[in-house]
Design a protein around this motif. Sequence first.
Motif, PDB file in Angstrom:
ATOM      1  N   UNK A  60      42.714  38.773  36.340  1.00 14.27           N
ATOM      2  CA  UNK A  60      43.727  40.119  36.384  1.00 14.27           C
ATOM      3  C   UNK A  60      43.000  41.320  35.499  1.00 14.27           C
ATOM      4  N   UNK A  61      42.206  40.980  34.814  1.00 14.41           N
ATOM      5  CA  UNK A  61      41.293  41.875  33.891  1.00 14.41           C
ATOM      6  C   UNK A  61      40.297  42.475  34.891  1.00 14.41           C
ATOM      7  N   UNK A  62      39.740  41.636  35.573  1.00 16.26           N
ATOM      8  CA  UNK A  62      38.715  41.964  36.722  1.00 16.26           C
ATOM      9  C   UNK A  62      39.182  43.085  37.593  1.00 16.26           C
ATOM     10  N   UNK A  63      40.386  42.666  38.004  1.00 18.19           N
ATOM     11  CA  UNK A  63      41.156  43.788  39.131  1.00 18.19           C
ATOM     12  C   UNK A  63      41.375  44.999  38.483  1.00 18.19           C
ATOM     13  N   UNK A  64      41.909  44.851  37.145  1.00 21.55           N
ATOM     14  CA  UNK A  64      41.993  46.030  36.685  1.00 21.55           C
ATOM     15  C   UNK A  64      40.658  47.019  36.271  1.00 21.55           C
ATOM     16  N   UNK A  65      39.729  46.095  35.862  1.00 19.58           N
ATOM     17  CA  UNK A  65      38.513  46.969  35.694  1.00 19.58           C
ATOM     18  C   UNK A  65      37.915  47.516  37.019  1.00 19.58           C
ATOM     19  N   UNK A  66      38.126  46.753  38.272  1.00 19.73           N
ATOM     20  CA  UNK A  66      37.836  47.473  39.382  1.00 19.73           C
ATOM     21  C   UNK A  66      38.445  48.813  39.716  1.00 19.73           C
ATOM     22  N   UNK A  67      39.772  48.753  39.349  1.00 18.40           N
ATOM     23  CA  UNK A  67      40.518  49.878  39.787  1.00 18.40           C
ATOM     24  C   UNK A  67      40.128  50.925  38.644  1.00 18.40           C
ATOM     25  N   UNK A  68      39.863  50.680  37.585  1.00 19.27           N
ATOM     26  CA  UNK A  68      39.358  51.695  36.356  1.00 19.27           C
ATOM     27  C   UNK A  68      38.195  52.280  37.127  1.00 19.27           C
ATOM     28  N   UNK A  69      37.273  51.429  37.567  1.00 15.84           N
ATOM     29  CA  UNK A  69      35.898  52.060  38.076  1.00 15.84           C
ATOM     30  C   UNK A  69      35.922  53.163  39.105  1.00 15.84           C
TER      31      UNK A  69
END
Length: 82
Positions: free
Chosen positions: A37-46
């Motif tokens: 989930x954090x990985x998906x959030x980071x991708x969105x932030x990037x």
Amino acid sequence: MKGKKLLEKLADYLSLDQRNQRKKREKIREVLKQLREKEHQLKARIEREQDEEKRLQLTRELDIMHAQRTKGVEMLKQLQQE
């Protein structure tokens, strides 16, 4: 209770080691889910980030998180084979 749960309960009583292994696997699964989930959030932030330097930092964090998740998946596979 269904048959599967009853069998699991019986196995827990018969083998303390199996119960500890099962708890460890469940905990690893929870952590892996949180990392995903954090990985998906980071991708969105990037994708949303405009500052190139900040984007590079977030990409490094994403790479580290992905490596941790990969190690966790390997550990989980090892535990399931035992």
